[in-house]
Design an enzyme around this catalytic site. Structure first.
Site, PDB file in Angstrom:
ATOM      1  N   GLU A  23       0.772  -1.124   0.019  1.00 16.98           N
ATOM      2  CA  GLU A  23      -0.049  -0.142   0.077  1.00 16.98           C
ATOM      3  C   GLU A  23       0.874   1.196  -0.105  1.00 16.98           C
ATOM      4  O   GLU A  23       1.947   1.324   0.620  1.00 16.98           O
ATOM      5  CB  GLU A  23      -0.937  -0.088   1.241  1.00 16.98           C
ATOM      6  CG  GLU A  23      -1.610   1.175   1.153  1.00 16.98           C
ATOM      7  CD  GLU A  23      -2.787   1.455   2.335  1.00 16.98           C
ATOM      8  OE1 GLU A  23      -3.717   0.320   2.232  1.00 16.98           O
ATOM      9  OE2 GLU A  23      -2.796   1.928   3.369  1.00 16.98           O
ATOM     10  N   PHE A  25       0.329   5.743  -0.299  1.00 18.43           N
ATOM     11  CA  PHE A  25      -0.165   7.050  -0.049  1.00 18.43           C
ATOM     12  C   PHE A  25       0.030   7.922  -1.087  1.00 18.43           C
ATOM     13  O   PHE A  25       1.439   8.252  -1.500  1.00 18.43           O
ATOM     14  CB  PHE A  25      -0.462   7.458   1.035  1.00 18.43           C
ATOM     15  CG  PHE A  25       0.983   8.059   1.844  1.00 18.43           C
ATOM     16  CD1 PHE A  25       1.419   9.451   1.454  1.00 18.43           C
ATOM     17  CD2 PHE A  25       1.632   7.173   2.525  1.00 18.43           C
ATOM     18  CE1 PHE A  25       2.464   9.737   2.215  1.00 18.43           C
ATOM     19  CE2 PHE A  25       2.894   7.745   3.217  1.00 18.43           C
ATOM     20  CZ  PHE A  25       3.324   9.000   2.896  1.00 18.43           C
ATOM     21  N   ARG A 113     -15.675   4.120   4.496  1.00 20.26           N
ATOM     22  CA  ARG A 113     -16.561   5.146   4.749  1.00 20.26           C
ATOM     23  C   ARG A 113     -15.736   6.444   4.640  1.00 20.26           C
ATOM     24  O   ARG A 113     -16.046   7.268   4.327  1.00 20.26           O
ATOM     25  CB  ARG A 113     -16.972   4.918   6.447  1.00 20.26           C
ATOM     26  CG  ARG A 113     -17.787   6.108   6.607  1.00 20.26           C
ATOM     27  CD  ARG A 113     -17.844   6.336   8.234  1.00 20.26           C
ATOM     28  NE  ARG A 113     -16.728   6.773   8.744  1.00 20.26           N
ATOM     29  CZ  ARG A 113     -16.661   6.716  10.054  1.00 20.26           C
ATOM     30  NH1 ARG A 113     -17.638   6.510  10.941  1.00 20.26           N
ATOM     31  NH2 ARG A 113     -15.553   7.385  10.738  1.00 20.26           N
ATOM     32  N   TYR A 155     -11.622  -4.764  11.174  1.00 25.24           N
ATOM     33  CA  TYR A 155     -10.831  -4.111  12.182  1.00 25.24           C
ATOM     34  C   TYR A 155     -10.701  -5.205  13.302  1.00 25.24           C
ATOM     35  O   TYR A 155     -11.654  -5.441  14.374  1.00 25.24           O
ATOM     36  CB  TYR A 155     -11.716  -3.029  12.768  1.00 25.24           C
ATOM     37  CG  TYR A 155     -11.782  -1.778  11.909  1.00 25.24           C
ATOM     38  CD1 TYR A 155     -10.742  -0.930  11.631  1.00 25.24           C
ATOM     39  CD2 TYR A 155     -12.928  -1.988  10.711  1.00 25.24           C
ATOM     40  CE1 TYR A 155     -11.062  -0.060  10.729  1.00 25.24           C
ATOM     41  CE2 TYR A 155     -13.071  -0.689   9.954  1.00 25.24           C
ATOM     42  CZ  TYR A 155     -11.941  -0.104   9.811  1.00 25.24           C
ATOM     43  OH  TYR A 155     -12.401   0.943   8.738  1.00 25.24           O
ATOM     44  N   HIS A 159     -13.926  -1.120  15.079  1.00 26.13           N
ATOM     45  CA  HIS A 159     -13.515   0.032  14.544  1.00 26.13           C
ATOM     46  C   HIS A 159     -12.985   1.079  15.733  1.00 26.13           C
ATOM     47  O   HIS A 159     -13.383   0.985  16.805  1.00 26.13           O
ATOM     48  CB  HIS A 159     -14.879   0.458  13.825  1.00 26.13           C
ATOM     49  CG  HIS A 159     -14.568   1.746  13.089  1.00 26.13           C
ATOM     50  ND1 HIS A 159     -14.466   2.911  13.476  1.00 26.13           N
ATOM     51  CD2 HIS A 159     -14.340   1.721  11.759  1.00 26.13           C
ATOM     52  CE1 HIS A 159     -14.381   3.864  12.556  1.00 26.13           C
ATOM     53  NE2 HIS A 159     -14.417   3.031  11.424  1.00 26.13           N
ATOM     54  N   ASP A 161     -14.071   4.010  16.104  1.00 29.74           N
ATOM     55  CA  ASP A 161     -15.035   4.596  16.752  1.00 29.74           C
ATOM     56  C   ASP A 161     -15.848   3.931  18.155  1.00 29.74           C
ATOM     57  O   ASP A 161     -16.515   4.613  18.892  1.00 29.74           O
ATOM     58  CB  ASP A 161     -16.262   4.867  15.702  1.00 29.74           C
ATOM     59  CG  ASP A 161     -15.814   5.922  14.727  1.00 29.74           C
ATOM     60  OD1 ASP A 161     -14.635   6.657  14.775  1.00 29.74           O
ATOM     61  OD2 ASP A 161     -16.442   6.162  13.758  1.00 29.74           O
ATOM     62  N   LYS A 183     -21.560  -5.958   4.789  1.00 30.37           N
ATOM     63  CA  LYS A 183     -20.594  -5.452   3.411  1.00 30.37           C
ATOM     64  C   LYS A 183     -20.263  -6.725   2.634  1.00 30.37           C
ATOM     65  O   LYS A 183     -20.179  -6.363   1.428  1.00 30.37           O
ATOM     66  CB  LYS A 183     -19.420  -4.985   4.123  1.00 30.37           C
ATOM     67  CG  LYS A 183     -19.481  -3.624   4.747  1.00 30.37           C
ATOM     68  CD  LYS A 183     -18.340  -2.714   5.025  1.00 30.37           C
ATOM     69  CE  LYS A 183     -17.506  -3.158   6.103  1.00 30.37           C
ATOM     70  NZ  LYS A 183     -16.165  -2.324   6.361  1.00 30.37           N
ATOM     71  N   GLN A 194      -7.195  -3.574   9.411  1.00 27.02           N
ATOM     72  CA  GLN A 194      -6.681  -2.522   9.961  1.00 27.02           C
ATOM     73  C   GLN A 194      -5.254  -3.116  10.497  1.00 27.02           C
ATOM     74  O   GLN A 194      -5.221  -4.252  10.562  1.00 27.02           O
ATOM     75  CB  GLN A 194      -7.389  -1.907  11.095  1.00 27.02           C
ATOM     76  CG  GLN A 194      -6.674  -0.816  11.786  1.00 27.02           C
ATOM     77  CD  GLN A 194      -6.769   0.355  11.348  1.00 27.02           C
ATOM     78  OE1 GLN A 194      -5.917   0.787  10.212  1.00 27.02           O
ATOM     79  NE2 GLN A 194      -7.647   1.394  11.550  1.00 27.02           N
ATOM     80  N   TYR A 286       1.780  -2.241   4.672  1.00 20.98           N
ATOM     81  CA  TYR A 286       1.432  -0.879   4.776  1.00 20.98           C
ATOM     82  C   TYR A 286       2.720  -0.248   4.607  1.00 20.98           C
ATOM     83  O   TYR A 286       3.661  -0.298   5.579  1.00 20.98           O
ATOM     84  CB  TYR A 286       0.612  -0.288   5.821  1.00 20.98           C
ATOM     85  CG  TYR A 286      -0.774  -0.817   5.904  1.00 20.98           C
ATOM     86  CD1 TYR A 286      -1.491  -0.514   5.082  1.00 20.98           C
ATOM     87  CD2 TYR A 286      -1.069  -1.715   6.963  1.00 20.98           C
ATOM     88  CE1 TYR A 286      -2.941  -0.993   5.084  1.00 20.98           C
ATOM     89  CE2 TYR A 286      -2.470  -2.239   7.152  1.00 20.98           C
ATOM     90  CZ  TYR A 286      -3.113  -1.575   6.108  1.00 20.98           C
ATOM     91  OH  TYR A 286      -4.590  -2.150   6.031  1.00 20.98           O
TER      92      TYR A 286
END
Length: 595
Positions: A23, A25, A113, A155, A159, A161, A183, A194, A286
């Site tokens: 990955e 960015f 999201r 996750y 998550h 959150d 999903k 993650q 990552y």
């Protein structure tokens, strides 16, 4: 090709193959983008199954992400996955992104999201947009059918959150799992997790997913620790649990970046070993746009050898869905593959099996694009080629230096330095350059070398590869006349020659396509990936001659006398393609003796 198809193909091979991916960015500057592509080229040479590029917070890098992913897929030729988020994205923008990548042959999307925009603490649904990744998955399947391979995030710790005081409450964790299943049920076919540093938590997460009926591949996201502050910042943002033994190992060395990186490689390696031992055969790294740690982990796992690069063809196979069957190209662009792709990108069909099967009548016109270079390569050309030229003999010297490996750049090459096979004949090349035959492309004769040869191999294991000796060069009309006379003594030699004005001279028919590279593999038809095609040679000559002025001469100030020396060569020399068709007993360079 969809990522799920690649994972399934590896699993069905029954050879314990591990699918790994990287990955990246979007960088913030133009130089950063070019540096990223330099790293990406080196990393992609190790054949990852795919690479993905992130979508900036709040859609802040949307346009740049689209440009990068198109270049990854079509120029770097790696299967590419684009992140797509709902943040600040009304459905019109989402569809613009999806139709753009579809038209560019890209099939893979990581549907998210997204994080809140900068300066905000919570995600807010934009008017006319989606509230969550589930909405995005449903939309993609409803509007685009099964064209896209859709990946979603998982996750292992829950998550961020829902994490409170370092832990997700059980009820919230189960709800998060149920949402993940929705999903997948809506059309996602791969899960990438993650980051995590407690492997047991990841393995429990996989088991929990299986218990509720999630059967698709779950790919572990591995983030190597490159520096202490970045590690603390990232784990804090993601609310990732840090095992006590990891902190104990890092604390004494946190101010020693090299020691931290070495520990990060060790930890990443051990995590991956445990994951692979559990039977999971996928790894997603990552990279944070850094290559050394990710590659070092793969080396430690025995998944790659930094000194050994395998090739499915002599040139990097396309990943664009429109040209995945392409397996034949003219040899003239061997050192300029991106230019070739840009000049053929509009074709309706691409040659497969035999060059003669292609119905494409024309190449794209030359544009500024073919002569653009990354700043790093421009700097290297400036250092190595922008030297005072008093005579044509100074030009001979530059070409010879490149062939002997004393220079890393060439105006006629997008590649870095000499290719491994060139080193087999580099002294021969150096000698003929000093005689005024200015070489820009070549290959040695090969008669049945094993396909896993580190210098000339390609095409996979248990095969044999063959090549006719080939050299392409510029030379003066006088030297060309002398060469033609000498060729009469070597009946196995065929040549094409053309000057800037387009006067073509040859000892073959204009319709004679000559296969100069081919391979024989178990249970396959013979593959012939490079050819000498007279019609393509005439097209290529415009580009080859323009490089004298638009690349090399442009390195000098406007009034520099070196420009005149370069222009004289461009305007008077021939471009010559020479093949020795006797790949068993021939000696291509013998024809240059006594000239």
């Amino acid at each position: 090709m969809k990522v799920i198809e690649k994972i399934q193909a590896a699993a069905s091979a029954n050879d314990d193959r591990v699918v790994f991916s990287f990955e990246f960015f979007p960088p913030k500057t133009e130089d950063g983008v070019e540096n990223l592509f330099d790293k990406m080229e080196r990393m992609v040479a190790h054949n990852p199954a795919f690479c993905d590029i992130t979508w900036g917070a709040g859609g802040s890098t949307a346009d740049l992400t689209l440009e990068i992913v198109k270049r990854m897929q079509n120029m770097v030729c790696v299967e590419s996955m684009m992140h797509l988020t709902c943040t600040n994205m009304p459905v019109e923008k989402i569809d613009h992104a999806l139709t753009t990548i579809k038209s560019n042959g890209i099939q893979n999307v990581l549907a998210l999201r997204g994080d809140p925009p900068h300066g905000q603490d919570k995600f807010v649904q934009v008017e006319g947009g989606f509230a969550c990744a589930l909405d995005l998955v449903k939309h993609m399947r409803a509007q685009y059918g099964d064209y896209f391979g859709i990946t979603v995030a998982g996750y292992p710790e829950g998550h961020p959150d829902i994490i409170e005081n370092g832990l997700a409450p059980e009820a919230a964790y189960q709800s998060d799992l149920a949402y993940l299943k929705k999903k997948v049920d809506a059309g996602a076919d791969v899960i990438i997790t993650q980051l995590f540093y407690d492997t047991d938590i990841f393995l429990k997460f996989v088991n929990d997913c299986r218990q509720i009926g999630i059967t698709c591949p779950i790919v572990p996201g591995i983030m190597p620790i490159n520096n202490y502050k970045g590690f603390i910042r990232m784990t804090g943002f993601c609310k990732t649990k840090i095992p006590s033994e990891v902190m104990e190992a890092l604390e004494p060395i946190k101010d020693n970046e090299e020691a931290v990186r070495a520990y990060g490689i060790h930890l990443g390696t051990e995590m991956c070993k445990k994951i692979l031992a559990s039977g999971i055969r996928t790894l997603h790294l990552y990279t944070l746009n850094m290559e050394k740690s990710a590659l070092a982990i793969l080396v430690n796992l025995g998944l790659i050898e930094e000194s050994k690069i395998s090739r499915s063809l002599p040139w990097r196979r396309p990943t664009n869905i429109f040209r995945v069957k392409e397996d034949v190209r003219p040899i003239f662009w061997a050192n300029r593959p991106k230019s070739y792709i840009s000049r053929t990108i509009g074709w309706d069909q691409f040659p497969h099996g035999r060059w003669g099967d292609s119905q494409n009548a024309s190449y794209g016109a030359l544009t500024d694009y073919q002569f653009m270079r990354p700043r790093s390569r421009d700097k290297k050309l400036q250092e190595e080629w922008a030297v005072p030229l008093k005579s044509v003999e100074d030009i001979y010297e530059k070409f010879m230096s490149f062939c002997l490996g004393k220079l890393r750049s060439s105006p006629w090459s997008e590649l870095d330095g000499l290719q491994p096979e060139t080193k087999i004949i580099n002294e021969n090349l150096g000698n003929i350059n000093l005689k005024g035959f200015l070489t820009i492309n070549s290959q040695p004769a090969v008669n049945g070398a094993k396909s896993d040869s580190p210098t000339v191999g390609w095409g996979g294991p248990r095969g044999y590869v063959y090549q006719k000796a080939y050299v392409e060069f510029f030379c003066s009309p006088e030297r060309f006349t002398a060469l033609v006379e000498k060729c009469k003594q070597f009946p196995s030699l065929t040549y094409l020659a053309v000057n800037k004005e387009g006067t073509l001279k040859s000892n073959v028919s204009n319709n004679d396509v000559n296969a100069v590279t081919w391979g024989v593999f178990p249970a396959k038809e013979i593959i012939q990936p490079t050819v000498v095609d007279p019609a393509s040679f005439v097209v290529w000559k415009d580009e080859a001659f323009e490089i004298w002025s638009r690349v090399w001469a442009n390195l000098y100030p406007e009034a520099d006398p070196s420009r005149k020396v370069i222009e004289e060569v461009k305007c008077s020399y021939y471009l010559v393609s020479l093949v020795d068709n006797d790949y068993v007993h021939g000696d291509l360079f013998a024809v240059f003796n006594s000239i």
